[in-house]
Write a protein that holds these residues in place. Structure first.
Motif, PDB file in Angstrom:
ATOM      1  N   ASP A  12       0.760  -1.156   0.029  1.00  0.00           N
ATOM      2  CA  ASP A  12      -0.026  -0.042  -0.140  1.00  0.00           C
ATOM      3  C   ASP A  12       0.769   1.065  -0.053  1.00  0.00           C
ATOM      4  O   ASP A  12       1.978   1.382   0.739  1.00  0.00           O
ATOM      5  N   THR A  13       0.369   2.278  -0.810  1.00  0.00           N
ATOM      6  CA  THR A  13       1.255   3.682  -0.867  1.00  0.00           C
ATOM      7  C   THR A  13       1.291   4.140   0.559  1.00  0.00           C
ATOM      8  O   THR A  13       2.406   4.715   0.972  1.00  0.00           O
ATOM      9  N   ARG A  14       0.233   3.841   1.424  1.00  0.00           N
ATOM     10  CA  ARG A  14       0.601   4.554   2.676  1.00  0.00           C
ATOM     11  C   ARG A  14       1.651   4.065   3.615  1.00  0.00           C
ATOM     12  O   ARG A  14       2.291   4.654   4.030  1.00  0.00           O
ATOM     13  N   LYS A  16       4.295   2.835   2.143  1.00  0.00           N
ATOM     14  CA  LYS A  16       5.558   2.988   1.388  1.00  0.00           C
ATOM     15  C   LYS A  16       6.034   4.287   2.231  1.00  0.00           C
ATOM     16  O   LYS A  16       7.384   4.546   2.527  1.00  0.00           O
ATOM     17  N   ARG A  82      -6.672  10.172   1.291  1.00  0.00           N
ATOM     18  CA  ARG A  82      -5.962  10.169   0.152  1.00  0.00           C
ATOM     19  C   ARG A  82      -5.407  11.618  -0.466  1.00  0.00           C
ATOM     20  O   ARG A  82      -4.291  12.003  -0.622  1.00  0.00           O
ATOM     21  N   ARG A  86      -1.632  13.354   0.017  1.00  0.00           N
ATOM     22  CA  ARG A  86      -0.907  13.492  -1.261  1.00  0.00           C
ATOM     23  C   ARG A  86      -0.383  15.031  -0.965  1.00  0.00           C
ATOM     24  O   ARG A  86       0.612  15.132  -1.025  1.00  0.00           O
ATOM     25  N   HIS A 128       6.009   8.965  -4.576  1.00  0.00           N
ATOM     26  CA  HIS A 128       4.650   7.855  -4.134  1.00  0.00           C
ATOM     27  C   HIS A 128       3.721   8.893  -4.076  1.00  0.00           C
ATOM     28  O   HIS A 128       2.452   8.381  -4.378  1.00  0.00           O
ATOM     29  N   TRP A 132       0.360   8.425  -6.504  1.00  0.00           N
ATOM     30  CA  TRP A 132      -0.677   7.645  -5.609  1.00  0.00           C
ATOM     31  C   TRP A 132      -2.154   7.335  -6.543  1.00  0.00           C
ATOM     32  O   TRP A 132      -2.782   8.335  -6.906  1.00  0.00           O
ATOM     33  N   GLN A 136      -5.864   1.188  -4.793  1.00  0.00           N
ATOM     34  CA  GLN A 136      -4.895   0.389  -4.655  1.00  0.00           C
ATOM     35  C   GLN A 136      -5.103  -0.979  -5.380  1.00  0.00           C
ATOM     36  O   GLN A 136      -6.411  -1.389  -5.268  1.00  0.00           O
TER      37      GLN A 136
END
Length: 139
Positions: A12-14, A16, A82, A86, A128, A132, A136
């Motif tokens: 998950d981007t979070r 990372k 999100r 960002r 990232h 994003w 996901q």
């Protein structure tokens, strides 16, 4: 049938971004701790100075605030929406990257190395956060 017991899964981007903030904070801490081995830094501290600043309550307050913000980003990245996430991550990573580069000017090699790695990690935070995806990938 797969023989891979632990297949790779998308991260998950979070997670990372939170991991990048964590790594940045660890390097912050160690580079600053290593500075205490330098005779010039210790002498300045004994004289009540850090670079051009007087070491007193205002300096220590704002230095603490400077460290608290990225430390909080580790958690906030995991819980903010999100869109806000960002914006906050791109903005703060850019600001911190600039301040780190400014603080590294004329420093010793260990400090320069730490600063380059910190800026690289923050560039990855920006990448990232900027890229994003809306949703996901499913796991």
């Amino acid at each position: 049938m797969s023989t891979d017991t632990f297949p790779d899964r998308p991260i998950d981007t979070r997670l990372k971004i939170a991991a990048l903030w964590t790594a940045t904070m660890l390097i912050f801490a160690y580079v600053d701790l290593f500075s205490l081995y330098r005779p010039d830094v210790r002498a300045d501290l004994e004289a009540g100075k850090m670079f051009v600043f007087d070491v007193g309550q205002p300096f220590l307050f704002f230095t603490t605030l400077y460290v608290i913000i990225p430390a909080l980003m580790i958690y906030l990245t995991l819980v903010m929406q999100r869109r806000v996430n960002r914006i906050v991550n791109v903005t703060l990573a850019a600001i911190y990257g600039l301040t780190i580069l400014g603080g590294a000017a004329g420093e010793w090699n260990y400090y320069l190395l730490g600063s380059v790695v910190e800026v690289g990690l923050l560039a990855m935070v920006i990448r990232h956060a900027w890229t994003w995806p809306e949703a996901q990938p499913s796991r």
